[in-house]
Design a protein around this motif. Structure first.
Motif: not given
Length: 188
Positions: A4-19
């Protein structure tokens, strides 16, 4: 770290990439508008659509992730407005340089708005070609079956015909016909 923490971290990285992509897009659009012959089209509409459609999986949602997504989508909203202004300014500048091309009122919107929007800036035939190419990509068509020169000739012929028939309270608009996969001119 659990999954669950891993998925959250992946989403956070994806958001940073989109930014980062939003920030980089600004330069890509400016470069393209300054030199359309040598710079690739920025494909900013794809990025806009991706970010506007970005949703968090409720099973991994946290207040932090919701805030990151909200900030990203607001950033996209304001960037989209700025990019639209860049485009309109560039078109106005191109129009003043190309007085020999008859003006055409462009009125193309997103497919969800029945392919017609309410804005009415004027565009050159080259820009109309680019709009048709974007629409084709949006509908999953990789290439136009029509050549650029055939498109230009068709647009000019349609413009001349409609310009003779139009009344003083009518405008010539550009629409995209999903069936024929072509942009066409019409009276509004």
């Amino acid at each position: 770290m659990n999954s669950l923490d891993q998925k959250r971290k992946q989403v956070e990285v994806e958001i940073q990439l989109l930014n980062r992509q939003v920030e980089e897009m600004d330069g890509k659009i400016r470069a393209y508008l300054a030199d359309r012959q040598n710079k690739p089209h920025p494909r900013h509409l794809d990025l806009i659509e991706k970010i506007q459609g970005f949703r968090l999986d409720p099973s991994i949602s946290t207040k932090h992730l919701v805030t990151l997504v909200d900030n990203l989508q607001w950033k996209m909203h304001y960037s989209k407005r700025a990019w639209k202004q860049f485009w309109e300014n560039s078109e106005a500048q191109r129009r003043t340089k190309k007085q020999n091309t008859p003006p055409i009122i462009e009125n193309v919107g997103s497919p969800s708005k029945k392919d017609i929007a309410s804005s009415t800036p004027q565009y050159s035939v080259d820009t109309l070609w680019e709009i048709q190419q974007e629409k084709l990509r949006a509908y999953g068509e990789p290439d136009s079956k029509e050549t650029k020169s055939a498109f230009k000739q068709r647009m000019l012929n349609e413009y001349k015909r409609l310009n003779q028939d139009k009344k003083s309270n009518q405008e010539i608009i550009l629409t995209f016909d999903k069936d024929s996969k072509h942009c066409k001119l019409d009276l509004k």
